[in-house]
Enzyme design. Structure first.
Site, PDB file in Angstrom:
ATOM      1  N   HIS A  66       0.776  -1.429  -0.092  1.00 13.26           N
ATOM      2  CA  HIS A  66       0.009   0.224  -0.149  1.00 13.26           C
ATOM      3  C   HIS A  66       0.835   1.364   0.207  1.00 13.26           C
ATOM      4  O   HIS A  66       0.344   2.774  -0.323  1.00 13.26           O
ATOM      5  CB  HIS A  66      -0.695  -0.009   0.910  1.00 13.26           C
ATOM      6  CG  HIS A  66      -1.980  -0.751   0.920  1.00 13.26           C
ATOM      7  ND1 HIS A  66      -2.473  -2.312   1.698  1.00 13.26           N
ATOM      8  CD2 HIS A  66      -3.636  -0.684   0.005  1.00 13.26           C
ATOM      9  CE1 HIS A  66      -3.069  -3.511   1.971  1.00 13.26           C
ATOM     10  NE2 HIS A  66      -4.331  -1.708   0.462  1.00 13.26           N
ATOM     11  N   HIS A  83      -2.816  -5.408  -5.592  1.00 14.84           N
ATOM     12  CA  HIS A  83      -3.743  -6.776  -5.415  1.00 14.84           C
ATOM     13  C   HIS A  83      -4.713  -7.023  -5.341  1.00 14.84           C
ATOM     14  O   HIS A  83      -5.389  -6.736  -5.510  1.00 14.84           O
ATOM     15  CB  HIS A  83      -2.753  -6.450  -3.628  1.00 14.84           C
ATOM     16  CG  HIS A  83      -2.814  -5.504  -3.128  1.00 14.84           C
ATOM     17  ND1 HIS A  83      -2.494  -4.142  -3.126  1.00 14.84           N
ATOM     18  CD2 HIS A  83      -4.092  -5.449  -2.404  1.00 14.84           C
ATOM     19  CE1 HIS A  83      -3.708  -3.439  -2.497  1.00 14.84           C
ATOM     20  NE2 HIS A  83      -4.676  -3.567  -1.892  1.00 14.84           N
ATOM     21  N   CYS A 126     -14.365  -4.929   4.288  1.00 10.96           N
ATOM     22  CA  CYS A 126     -13.201  -4.786   3.448  1.00 10.96           C
ATOM     23  C   CYS A 126     -11.539  -5.089   3.870  1.00 10.96           C
ATOM     24  O   CYS A 126     -11.588  -5.655   4.716  1.00 10.96           O
ATOM     25  CB  CYS A 126     -12.781  -3.398   2.217  1.00 10.96           C
ATOM     26  SG  CYS A 126     -12.635  -1.938   3.663  1.00 10.96           S
ATOM     27  N   HIS A 147      -8.430  -7.570   2.709  1.00  7.62           N
ATOM     28  CA  HIS A 147      -7.819  -8.897   1.263  1.00  7.62           C
ATOM     29  C   HIS A 147      -7.643 -10.046   1.679  1.00  7.62           C
ATOM     30  O   HIS A 147      -7.361 -11.168   3.468  1.00  7.62           O
ATOM     31  CB  HIS A 147      -5.992  -8.605   1.361  1.00  7.62           C
ATOM     32  CG  HIS A 147      -5.707  -6.583   1.608  1.00  7.62           C
ATOM     33  ND1 HIS A 147      -5.703  -6.033   2.844  1.00  7.62           N
ATOM     34  CD2 HIS A 147      -6.387  -5.843   0.591  1.00  7.62           C
ATOM     35  CE1 HIS A 147      -5.634  -4.740   2.198  1.00  7.62           C
ATOM     36  NE2 HIS A 147      -5.709  -4.690   0.844  1.00  7.62           N
ATOM     37  N   GLU A 187     -14.762  -9.042  12.027  1.00  9.71           N
ATOM     38  CA  GLU A 187     -14.742  -7.589  12.768  1.00  9.71           C
ATOM     39  C   GLU A 187     -15.957  -7.187  13.518  1.00  9.71           C
ATOM     40  O   GLU A 187     -15.929  -5.562  14.275  1.00  9.71           O
ATOM     41  CB  GLU A 187     -14.540  -7.113  11.371  1.00  9.71           C
ATOM     42  CG  GLU A 187     -13.562  -6.536  10.904  1.00  9.71           C
ATOM     43  CD  GLU A 187     -13.067  -5.520   9.704  1.00  9.71           C
ATOM     44  OE1 GLU A 187     -13.992  -5.094   9.726  1.00  9.71           O
ATOM     45  OE2 GLU A 187     -11.842  -6.180   8.641  1.00  9.71           O
ATOM     46  N   TYR A 218      -9.062  -0.320  -9.044  1.00  7.94           N
ATOM     47  CA  TYR A 218      -8.828   0.906  -8.753  1.00  7.94           C
ATOM     48  C   TYR A 218      -7.342   1.144  -8.245  1.00  7.94           C
ATOM     49  O   TYR A 218      -6.666   0.170  -8.042  1.00  7.94           O
ATOM     50  CB  TYR A 218      -9.998   1.800  -8.175  1.00  7.94           C
ATOM     51  CG  TYR A 218     -10.244   1.292  -6.747  1.00  7.94           C
ATOM     52  CD1 TYR A 218      -9.218   1.154  -5.898  1.00  7.94           C
ATOM     53  CD2 TYR A 218     -11.379   0.290  -6.699  1.00  7.94           C
ATOM     54  CE1 TYR A 218      -9.937   0.062  -4.643  1.00  7.94           C
ATOM     55  CE2 TYR A 218     -11.144  -0.783  -5.936  1.00  7.94           C
ATOM     56  CZ  TYR A 218     -10.185  -0.918  -4.169  1.00  7.94           C
ATOM     57  OH  TYR A 218     -11.147  -1.285  -3.361  1.00  7.94           O
ATOM     58  N   GLU A 242      -4.811   3.206  -3.035  1.00  5.54           N
ATOM     59  CA  GLU A 242      -5.247   1.178  -3.135  1.00  5.54           C
ATOM     60  C   GLU A 242      -4.641   0.910  -3.955  1.00  5.54           C
ATOM     61  O   GLU A 242      -5.939   2.219  -4.874  1.00  5.54           O
ATOM     62  CB  GLU A 242      -6.432   1.844  -2.359  1.00  5.54           C
ATOM     63  CG  GLU A 242      -6.979   2.064  -1.128  1.00  5.54           C
ATOM     64  CD  GLU A 242      -7.122   0.523  -0.228  1.00  5.54           C
ATOM     65  OE1 GLU A 242      -6.596  -0.418  -0.657  1.00  5.54           O
ATOM     66  OE2 GLU A 242      -7.040   0.808   0.468  1.00  5.54           O
ATOM     67  N   GLU A 248      -6.345  -1.605  -6.530  1.00  2.00           N
ATOM     68  CA  GLU A 248      -6.725  -3.348  -5.738  1.00  2.00           C
ATOM     69  C   GLU A 248      -7.595  -3.683  -6.888  1.00  2.00           C
ATOM     70  O   GLU A 248      -8.101  -2.762  -8.265  1.00  2.00           O
ATOM     71  CB  GLU A 248      -7.966  -2.979  -4.765  1.00  2.00           C
ATOM     72  CG  GLU A 248      -6.153  -2.425  -3.414  1.00  2.00           C
ATOM     73  CD  GLU A 248      -7.280  -2.355  -1.989  1.00  2.00           C
ATOM     74  OE1 GLU A 248      -6.609  -2.594  -0.981  1.00  2.00           O
ATOM     75  OE2 GLU A 248      -8.854  -2.966  -2.460  1.00  2.00           O
ATOM     76  N   TRP A 298     -11.996   4.209  -0.647  1.00  2.00           N
ATOM     77  CA  TRP A 298     -12.674   3.523  -2.160  1.00  2.00           C
ATOM     78  C   TRP A 298     -13.914   2.948  -1.541  1.00  2.00           C
ATOM     79  O   TRP A 298     -14.257   2.647  -2.969  1.00  2.00           O
ATOM     80  CB  TRP A 298     -11.646   2.592  -1.197  1.00  2.00           C
ATOM     81  CG  TRP A 298     -12.422   1.582  -0.375  1.00  2.00           C
ATOM     82  CD1 TRP A 298     -13.623   0.486  -0.071  1.00  2.00           C
ATOM     83  CD2 TRP A 298     -10.864   1.304   1.214  1.00  2.00           C
ATOM     84  NE1 TRP A 298     -13.155   0.437   1.385  1.00  2.00           N
ATOM     85  CE2 TRP A 298     -11.839   1.078   1.692  1.00  2.00           C
ATOM     86  CE3 TRP A 298     -10.188   2.228   1.074  1.00  2.00           C
ATOM     87  CZ2 TRP A 298     -11.089   0.862   3.451  1.00  2.00           C
ATOM     88  CZ3 TRP A 298      -9.202   2.258   2.835  1.00  2.00           C
ATOM     89  CH2 TRP A 298      -9.967   1.393   3.414  1.00  2.00           C
TER      90      TRP A 298
END
Length: 235
Positions: free
Chosen positions: A81, A88, A123, A125, A143, A159, A170, A172, A215
């Site tokens: 990042h 990624h 959100c 990964h 979370e 994006y 970002e 991604e 994002w």
């Protein structure tokens, strides 16, 4: 001092309850939303501060992808990042209650990336070799303390979005998921500072007054066809 959405009697809106039903402490939203922004927030947001806060944590790897979304390797999360960024794999989740309201979260103030801002339900990964669908369900439970009752794929979006506040970027290839939540939300305080269920109108008001993740609007618009299938055309 955490940002909040003050009301005369702060509430969270439970997915099982009708609109406007008080079910416990939290922010909640109603048509008399007061979106006055707190001015006492003092958060380190530079990359060096993020590295310090993450330094004691175990290294987290994510998948690097090419321009077609094919995995080409792995990288440490913070490094991927940092400018100029490395493309990624990521995922974004949008969950709705039975009244068609979207579950938003405000990211915890201790997070190295985009602390204290509002964003979509979840959100993150996938771990290397982890399927995005599995990662999305897993991370939502971690979370927010609740598993999706329904989770559907809603496409992908790529994006490149720099975050001026942190200096991070970002880049991604993001897998989008839309679904339903029916159980009580019990957020992990180290991940989520606050949450709220909002209508489309309330979301617009909140975006006009509060900081959101860089994002959010991009992934929201990309997921909108799937959102309307789940939550209705009012979105």
């Amino acid at each position: 001092m955490p940002q909040s959405l003050p009301t005369d009697h702060p509430t969270h809106l439970d997915p099982e309850a009708g609109p406007g039903t008080d079910t416990g402490p939290g922010s909640g939203l109603d048509t008399g939303l007061d979106t006055g922004l707190d001015t006492g927030l003092d958060v380190e947001t530079d990359v060096e501060a993020g590295a310090r806060s993450a330094g004691a944590a175990e290294e987290i790897l994510l998948e690097l992808v090419d321009d077609e979304g094919v995995t080409i390797g792995t990288a440490e999360k913070l490094w991927a990042h940092q400018q100029p960024g490395r493309l990624h794999r990521a995922f974004s989740v949008f969950l709705f209650d039975r009244q068609g309201r979207m579950l938003l979260q405000r990211r915890a103030l201790g997070k190295y990336h985009s602390p204290g801002v509002w964003s979509n339900t979840c959100c993150g990964h996938p771990y290397p070799d982890e399927q995005p669908f599995v990662a999305a369900a897993r991370r939502t439970a971690e979370e927010l303390g609740v598993a999706p009752a329904l989770l559907c794929e809603a496409g992908t979006v790529r994006y490149d979005l720099p975050d001026e506040a942190s200096g991070l970027i970002e880049r991604e290839w993001n897998h989008l998921f839309v679904g339903l939540v029916t159980g009580p939300v019990r957020p992990a305080p180290e991940e989520v500072d606050d949450y709220a269920f909002v209508t489309a109108e309330e979301l617009r008001a909140l975006e006009a007054e509060r900081p959101f993740s860089v994002w959010f609007r991009t992934v929201f618009e990309a997921a909108l066809p799937g959102i309307r299938e789940i939550a209705g055309t009012t979105w």
